[in-house]
Design a protein around this motif. Structure first.
Motif, PDB file in Angstrom:
ATOM      1  N   ILE A  64     -59.643 -44.390 -13.622  1.00  0.00           N
ATOM      2  CA  ILE A  64     -60.748 -45.056 -14.311  1.00  0.00           C
ATOM      3  C   ILE A  64     -61.350 -44.156 -15.383  1.00  0.00           C
ATOM      4  O   ILE A  64     -61.707 -44.618 -16.472  1.00  0.00           O
ATOM      5  CB  ILE A  64     -61.828 -45.506 -13.299  1.00  0.00           C
ATOM      6  CG1 ILE A  64     -61.286 -46.637 -12.419  1.00  0.00           C
ATOM      7  CG2 ILE A  64     -63.091 -45.972 -14.030  1.00  0.00           C
ATOM      8  CD1 ILE A  64     -62.206 -47.019 -11.278  1.00  0.00           C
ATOM      9  N   ASN A  65     -61.460 -42.837 -15.094  1.00  0.00           N
ATOM     10  CA  ASN A  65     -62.088 -41.970 -16.096  1.00  0.00           C
ATOM     11  C   ASN A  65     -61.091 -41.143 -16.905  1.00  0.00           C
ATOM     12  O   ASN A  65     -61.500 -40.308 -17.708  1.00  0.00           O
ATOM     13  CB  ASN A  65     -63.139 -41.069 -15.439  1.00  0.00           C
ATOM     14  CG  ASN A  65     -62.535 -39.876 -14.724  1.00  0.00           C
ATOM     15  OD1 ASN A  65     -61.347 -39.844 -14.419  1.00  0.00           O
ATOM     16  ND2 ASN A  65     -63.361 -38.888 -14.447  1.00  0.00           N
ATOM     17  N   ILE A  75     -57.190 -50.833 -18.398  1.00  0.00           N
ATOM     18  CA  ILE A  75     -58.487 -50.374 -17.904  1.00  0.00           C
ATOM     19  C   ILE A  75     -59.523 -50.717 -18.965  1.00  0.00           C
ATOM     20  O   ILE A  75     -59.391 -50.303 -20.120  1.00  0.00           O
ATOM     21  CB  ILE A  75     -58.486 -48.861 -17.646  1.00  0.00           C
ATOM     22  CG1 ILE A  75     -57.444 -48.497 -16.582  1.00  0.00           C
ATOM     23  CG2 ILE A  75     -59.875 -48.387 -17.220  1.00  0.00           C
ATOM     24  CD1 ILE A  75     -57.279 -47.004 -16.401  1.00  0.00           C
ATOM     25  N   VAL A  76     -60.535 -51.469 -18.582  1.00  0.00           N
ATOM     26  CA  VAL A  76     -61.591 -51.870 -19.508  1.00  0.00           C
ATOM     27  C   VAL A  76     -62.915 -51.356 -18.953  1.00  0.00           C
ATOM     28  O   VAL A  76     -63.258 -51.617 -17.797  1.00  0.00           O
ATOM     29  CB  VAL A  76     -61.644 -53.400 -19.684  1.00  0.00           C
ATOM     30  CG1 VAL A  76     -62.776 -53.790 -20.629  1.00  0.00           C
ATOM     31  CG2 VAL A  76     -60.305 -53.925 -20.195  1.00  0.00           C
ATOM     32  N   VAL A  77     -63.639 -50.589 -19.766  1.00  0.00           N
ATOM     33  CA  VAL A  77     -64.941 -50.064 -19.372  1.00  0.00           C
ATOM     34  C   VAL A  77     -65.953 -50.488 -20.429  1.00  0.00           C
ATOM     35  O   VAL A  77     -65.790 -50.196 -21.611  1.00  0.00           O
ATOM     36  CB  VAL A  77     -64.930 -48.527 -19.241  1.00  0.00           C
ATOM     37  CG1 VAL A  77     -66.317 -48.022 -18.870  1.00  0.00           C
ATOM     38  CG2 VAL A  77     -63.914 -48.075 -18.200  1.00  0.00           C
ATOM     39  N   VAL A  80     -64.614 -52.230 -23.470  1.00  0.00           N
ATOM     40  CA  VAL A  80     -63.684 -51.507 -24.338  1.00  0.00           C
ATOM     41  C   VAL A  80     -62.440 -51.138 -23.544  1.00  0.00           C
ATOM     42  O   VAL A  80     -62.532 -50.562 -22.455  1.00  0.00           O
ATOM     43  CB  VAL A  80     -64.329 -50.228 -24.913  1.00  0.00           C
ATOM     44  CG1 VAL A  80     -63.343 -49.476 -25.790  1.00  0.00           C
ATOM     45  CG2 VAL A  80     -65.584 -50.592 -25.704  1.00  0.00           C
ATOM     46  N   ARG A  81     -61.287 -51.452 -24.088  1.00  0.00           N
ATOM     47  CA  ARG A  81     -60.017 -51.107 -23.431  1.00  0.00           C
ATOM     48  C   ARG A  81     -59.832 -49.597 -23.479  1.00  0.00           C
ATOM     49  O   ARG A  81     -59.825 -48.995 -24.538  1.00  0.00           O
ATOM     50  CB  ARG A  81     -58.860 -51.813 -24.153  1.00  0.00           C
ATOM     51  CG  ARG A  81     -57.517 -51.735 -23.452  1.00  0.00           C
ATOM     52  CD  ARG A  81     -56.561 -52.702 -24.150  1.00  0.00           C
ATOM     53  NE  ARG A  81     -55.221 -52.655 -23.581  1.00  0.00           N
ATOM     54  CZ  ARG A  81     -54.221 -51.954 -24.095  1.00  0.00           C
ATOM     55  NH1 ARG A  81     -54.416 -51.226 -25.186  1.00  0.00           N
ATOM     56  NH2 ARG A  81     -53.025 -51.978 -23.527  1.00  0.00           N
ATOM     57  N   ARG A  82     -59.717 -48.998 -22.295  1.00  0.00           N
ATOM     58  CA  ARG A  82     -59.650 -47.537 -22.192  1.00  0.00           C
ATOM     59  C   ARG A  82     -58.296 -47.091 -21.654  1.00  0.00           C
ATOM     60  O   ARG A  82     -58.226 -46.313 -20.723  1.00  0.00           O
ATOM     61  CB  ARG A  82     -60.743 -47.028 -21.253  1.00  0.00           C
ATOM     62  CG  ARG A  82     -62.149 -47.359 -21.700  1.00  0.00           C
ATOM     63  CD  ARG A  82     -62.570 -46.509 -22.865  1.00  0.00           C
ATOM     64  NE  ARG A  82     -63.991 -46.645 -23.142  1.00  0.00           N
ATOM     65  CZ  ARG A  82     -64.588 -46.094 -24.187  1.00  0.00           C
ATOM     66  NH1 ARG A  82     -63.883 -45.355 -25.022  1.00  0.00           N
ATOM     67  NH2 ARG A  82     -65.877 -46.266 -24.394  1.00  0.00           N
ATOM     68  N   ASN A  83     -57.229 -47.588 -22.217  1.00  0.00           N
ATOM     69  CA  ASN A  83     -55.906 -47.199 -21.732  1.00  0.00           C
ATOM     70  C   ASN A  83     -55.602 -45.786 -22.192  1.00  0.00           C
ATOM     71  O   ASN A  83     -55.229 -45.551 -23.347  1.00  0.00           O
ATOM     72  CB  ASN A  83     -54.838 -48.177 -22.217  1.00  0.00           C
ATOM     73  CG  ASN A  83     -54.924 -49.491 -21.462  1.00  0.00           C
ATOM     74  OD1 ASN A  83     -56.009 -49.909 -21.085  1.00  0.00           O
ATOM     75  ND2 ASN A  83     -53.792 -50.113 -21.212  1.00  0.00           N
ATOM     76  N   GLY A  88     -57.090 -35.357 -21.868  1.00  0.00           N
ATOM     77  CA  GLY A  88     -58.103 -34.857 -22.799  1.00  0.00           C
ATOM     78  C   GLY A  88     -58.874 -35.955 -23.481  1.00  0.00           C
ATOM     79  O   GLY A  88     -59.623 -35.704 -24.417  1.00  0.00           O
ATOM     80  N   THR A  89     -58.690 -37.212 -23.021  1.00  0.00           N
ATOM     81  CA  THR A  89     -59.410 -38.331 -23.634  1.00  0.00           C
ATOM     82  C   THR A  89     -60.403 -38.937 -22.636  1.00  0.00           C
ATOM     83  O   THR A  89     -60.521 -40.143 -22.535  1.00  0.00           O
ATOM     84  CB  THR A  89     -58.425 -39.403 -24.118  1.00  0.00           C
ATOM     85  OG1 THR A  89     -57.619 -39.832 -23.008  1.00  0.00           O
ATOM     86  CG2 THR A  89     -57.534 -38.867 -25.212  1.00  0.00           C
ATOM     87  N   LEU A  90     -61.082 -38.097 -21.876  1.00  0.00           N
ATOM     88  CA  LEU A  90     -62.006 -38.589 -20.864  1.00  0.00           C
ATOM     89  C   LEU A  90     -63.162 -39.362 -21.507  1.00  0.00           C
ATOM     90  O   LEU A  90     -63.607 -39.046 -22.603  1.00  0.00           O
ATOM     91  CB  LEU A  90     -62.566 -37.423 -20.054  1.00  0.00           C
ATOM     92  CG  LEU A  90     -61.546 -36.499 -19.371  1.00  0.00           C
ATOM     93  CD1 LEU A  90     -62.280 -35.470 -18.521  1.00  0.00           C
ATOM     94  CD2 LEU A  90     -60.559 -37.282 -18.540  1.00  0.00           C
ATOM     95  N   ASP A  91     -63.623 -40.370 -20.789  1.00  0.00           N
ATOM     96  CA  ASP A  91     -64.725 -41.198 -21.280  1.00  0.00           C
ATOM     97  C   ASP A  91     -66.041 -40.577 -20.816  1.00  0.00           C
ATOM     98  O   ASP A  91     -66.324 -40.543 -19.615  1.00  0.00           O
ATOM     99  CB  ASP A  91     -64.578 -42.611 -20.734  1.00  0.00           C
ATOM    100  CG  ASP A  91     -65.573 -43.579 -21.341  1.00  0.00           C
ATOM    101  OD1 ASP A  91     -66.567 -43.119 -21.939  1.00  0.00           O
ATOM    102  OD2 ASP A  91     -65.369 -44.792 -21.210  1.00  0.00           O
TER     103      ASP A  91
END
Length: 257
Positions: A64-65, A75-77, A80-83, A88-91
């Motif tokens: 998820i993160n 994965i949508v958070v 926003v689609r967070r694929n 190194g692209t942590l939300d």
């Protein structure tokens, strides 16, 4: 469902999904850890993830993160689609608290809280410091601001870890068995902070073996086994009338302890 969780459920009834996982697959070599997970969480909802060791709970949180990359699925958070396609692209809007505290031993407690806001979201120094001190006060250890991690108890260090995650002003908080490394007398220190966050409306997904806490605080309990979601229900239904045999066996085993 407890009075607190019932109140939260009523408030968030019309809220949108803040986290949505759609057909999530994850494997390590030939070992499939997540197998087509479909799962969503509404804003303000508290979800407890439970299940036997190796069922995929912690991996699900890490996907998820962005700490783990998914093989397939969306994965949508927060809409926003967070694929995550690379590490190194942590939300920063997804906070996480781990089993171990992961504090920087060479920094004092206040400095530990300031690293993320200053380097990642570029908060002004004065604003970041004020927020950090307010959060230390919120978790009950403001007097430890200039102490070093090694001088704190395990419960105090985990409360620092929670405050550090909150410093990033997250929309969602993930907890990966946050009390498993603590001595029994320190567990309630951390659970009390999590209860307060739930009552304040923080969206939370917690992997936990603390079934009393899950029953009291969670709006929904999700039971996982072998990389799949076996059953999901409100706490009262989950414990009193589980639908699946695998769930009944799990509950029977944990209630013996």
């Amino acid at each position: 469902m407890t009075e607190g969780s019932a109140r939260r459920a009523a408030v968030r009834k019309e809220e949108p999904d803040i986290v949505a996982l759609r057909d999530i697959w994850k494997a390590y070599g030939d070992n499939s850890v997540l197998k087509g997970i479909n799962f969503s969480v509404k804003r303000g909802e508290v979800v407890a993830l439970c299940g036997p060791s190796g069922s995929g709970k912690s991996t699900l949180l890490r996907c998820i993160n962005g700490l783990e990359l998914v093989d397939r699925g969306d994965i949508v958070v927060n809409g926003v689609r967070r694929n995550y396609t690379r590490f190194g692209t942590l939300d920063p809007k997804v906070g996480m608290v781990f089993q171990s505290f992961n504090l920087f031993p060479h920094l004092d407690i206040l400095q530990n809280l300031l690293v993320g806001p200053r380097l990642v979201i570029k908060s002004p120094a004065k604003e970041a410091r004020e927020r950090a001190m307010a959060l230390l006060d919120r978790v009950g250890i403001a007097e430890k601001a200039h102490a070093y991690p090694e001088t704190l108890s395990g419960g105090q260090q985990q409360r620092v870890a929670i405050a550090r995650a909150l410093c990033m002003e997250p929309d969602v908080m993930l907890f990966d068995e946050p009390t498993s490394a603590l001595d029994p007398e320190m567990i309630n220190e951390v659970l009390d902070v999590m209860r307060d966050l739930a009552d304040e409306g923080m969206t939370m997904i917690a992997v936990t073996h603390e079934m009393g806490f899950a029953r009291e605080v969670a709006d929904r309990i999700v039971f996982m086994d072998a990389g799949q979601i076996v059953e999901a229900a409100d706490p009262e239904s989950f414990f009193r009338e589980p639908k699946e045999e695998r769930t009944r066996a799990f509950i029977g085993k944990i209630l013996k302890h």
